[in-house]
Design a protein around this motif. Structure first.
Motif, PDB file in Angstrom:
ATOM      1  N   VAL A 185     -14.375  15.754  -2.903  1.00 26.59           N
ATOM      2  CA  VAL A 185     -15.302  15.518  -1.770  1.00 26.59           C
ATOM      3  C   VAL A 185     -16.474  16.496  -1.882  1.00 26.59           C
ATOM      4  O   VAL A 185     -16.567  17.458  -1.104  1.00 26.59           O
ATOM      5  CB  VAL A 185     -14.571  15.662  -0.418  1.00 26.59           C
ATOM      6  CG1 VAL A 185     -13.750  14.436  -0.121  1.00 26.59           C
ATOM      7  CG2 VAL A 185     -13.680  16.906  -0.408  1.00 26.59           C
ATOM      8  N   PRO A 186     -17.372  16.274  -2.827  1.00 24.39           N
ATOM      9  CA  PRO A 186     -18.455  17.240  -3.056  1.00 24.39           C
ATOM     10  C   PRO A 186     -19.413  17.405  -1.883  1.00 24.39           C
ATOM     11  O   PRO A 186     -20.095  18.431  -1.779  1.00 24.39           O
ATOM     12  CB  PRO A 186     -19.182  16.655  -4.280  1.00 24.39           C
ATOM     13  CG  PRO A 186     -18.819  15.208  -4.290  1.00 24.39           C
ATOM     14  CD  PRO A 186     -17.429  15.131  -3.749  1.00 24.39           C
ATOM     15  N   ASP A 187     -19.477  16.424  -0.989  1.00 21.58           N
ATOM     16  CA  ASP A 187     -20.415  16.515   0.135  1.00 21.58           C
ATOM     17  C   ASP A 187     -19.778  17.063   1.407  1.00 21.58           C
ATOM     18  O   ASP A 187     -20.443  17.178   2.439  1.00 21.58           O
ATOM     19  CB  ASP A 187     -21.006  15.122   0.429  1.00 21.58           C
ATOM     20  CG  ASP A 187     -21.809  14.585  -0.745  1.00 21.58           C
ATOM     21  OD1 ASP A 187     -22.421  15.404  -1.456  1.00 21.58           O
ATOM     22  OD2 ASP A 187     -21.799  13.355  -0.962  1.00 21.58           O
ATOM     23  N   ALA A 188     -18.505  17.394   1.346  1.00 19.99           N
ATOM     24  CA  ALA A 188     -17.818  17.884   2.548  1.00 19.99           C
ATOM     25  C   ALA A 188     -18.330  19.271   2.934  1.00 19.99           C
ATOM     26  O   ALA A 188     -18.481  20.146   2.077  1.00 19.99           O
ATOM     27  CB  ALA A 188     -16.322  17.941   2.309  1.00 19.99           C
ATOM     28  N   PRO A 189     -18.601  19.499   4.208  1.00 22.65           N
ATOM     29  CA  PRO A 189     -18.989  20.848   4.660  1.00 22.65           C
ATOM     30  C   PRO A 189     -17.864  21.848   4.387  1.00 22.65           C
ATOM     31  O   PRO A 189     -16.689  21.519   4.573  1.00 22.65           O
ATOM     32  CB  PRO A 189     -19.216  20.663   6.160  1.00 22.65           C
ATOM     33  CG  PRO A 189     -19.443  19.196   6.351  1.00 22.65           C
ATOM     34  CD  PRO A 189     -18.609  18.520   5.314  1.00 22.65           C
ATOM     35  N   GLU A 190     -18.226  23.031   3.956  1.00 20.99           N
ATOM     36  CA  GLU A 190     -17.206  24.021   3.635  1.00 20.99           C
ATOM     37  C   GLU A 190     -16.354  24.378   4.848  1.00 20.99           C
ATOM     38  O   GLU A 190     -15.162  24.664   4.711  1.00 20.99           O
ATOM     39  CB  GLU A 190     -17.854  25.290   3.059  1.00 20.99           C
ATOM     40  CG  GLU A 190     -18.359  25.127   1.637  1.00 20.99           C
ATOM     41  CD  GLU A 190     -18.408  26.446   0.892  1.00 20.99           C
ATOM     42  OE1 GLU A 190     -18.324  27.504   1.559  1.00 20.99           O
ATOM     43  OE2 GLU A 190     -18.531  26.417  -0.338  1.00 20.99           O
ATOM     44  N   VAL A 191     -16.944  24.344   6.032  1.00 25.17           N
ATOM     45  CA  VAL A 191     -16.172  24.675   7.226  1.00 25.17           C
ATOM     46  C   VAL A 191     -15.012  23.691   7.394  1.00 25.17           C
ATOM     47  O   VAL A 191     -13.900  24.080   7.806  1.00 25.17           O
ATOM     48  CB  VAL A 191     -17.083  24.688   8.482  1.00 25.17           C
ATOM     49  CG1 VAL A 191     -17.655  23.312   8.764  1.00 25.17           C
ATOM     50  CG2 VAL A 191     -16.313  25.228   9.693  1.00 25.17           C
TER      51      VAL A 191
END
Length: 255
Positions: A185-191
């Protein structure tokens, strides 16, 4: 009563008798014999086993060095000789098996990533590789691993020093897992990634603690000691959770 071994500086060792060096060329002055070293290793492991058992049942604050020594069948001085203060003993107990857990988990997820290839990883496959080793050790590794799993569960929920210990011993493996999740999931927010992992970590340690809560809640339908089923369910639960939290496309390929 076992006393801690005493080493003598080379300068204080008495001169060897004439001809002794020729007969005993493998002996180094001031060093313990192999037999003595082996005995020391056994004593050290016995102390770690006893401390692991007691800490897992009574917590860090509920155990004394004297109790550990009594459980291990050694003198209290020997515990201090090998480990110093109680906190150092606790850390040694924690490190001993953490190294095995973490190396196997990291090896497993790296191997899976290589076999799956770019774009081929799934949450199910990744979590299967990451979660299976600790479940397998707790299932088949004997009483010591049961004690360790309970200790990790207890420590992960300890507000005094649990966060620091888990960070020190388990974060490298967790960070490698998160790196690979980012490839899925490269676009997932790190939070989102960190909150999702936090929930997985709590579920994992609680389940490995085998508290019996599940048995009572389900009226015996489920058993907390059924770790094969527990791991299968956790893989599915974690995969679905990360998809929901991280916004993965619904048509992600199955494992």
């Amino acid at each position: 009563m076992i006393r801690p071994p005493v080493t003598t500086p080379d300068s204080e060792v008495a001169p060897e008798a004439p001809g002794k060096a020729a007969k005993d060329t493998n002996t180094r002055r001031g060093r313990p014999s192999k037999a003595r070293s082996a005995g020391a290793g056994v004593a050290r492991e016995s102390i770690l086993d006893a401390a692991e058992d007691l800490f897992s049942k009574h917590g860090f604050y509920g155990v004394t060095i004297r109790e550990v020594a009594r459980e291990a069948g050694v003198d209290t001085a020997l515990v201090h000789y090998y480990f110093g203060a109680k906190r150092a003993l606790f850390d040694a107990v924690f490190l001993r098996r953490a190294e095995i857990w973490n190396s196997e988990r990291v090896d497993a997820i790296n191997r899976y990533a290589q076999e799956a290839g770019p774009g081929g990883m799934t949450f199910e496959g990744l979590f299967e590789a990451f979660l299976r080793p600790p479940f397998a050790w707790s299932l088949k590794g004997g009483p010591g691993w049961k004690h360790y799993s309970a200790l990790v569960a207890q420590t992960n929920a300890n507000p005094a020093f649990g966060g620091e210990i888990m960070t020190r011993y388990f974060d490298p493996a967790a960070r490698r897992l998160i790196e690979l999740i980012k490839e899925i999931v490269p676009d997932a927010p790190e939070v989102d990634l960190y909150w999702a992992y936090h929930n997985l970590s709590g579920a994992l340690t609680l389940t490995l603690g085998e508290t019996g809560r599940l048995d009572r809640l389900s009226g015996g339908l489920c058993r907390s000691g059924d770790l094969e089923s527990a791991c299968d369910y956790m893989v599915r639960f974690a995969a679905a959770g990360f998809r929901a939290v991280c916004g993965t496309r619904p048509d992600s390929p199955p494992a």
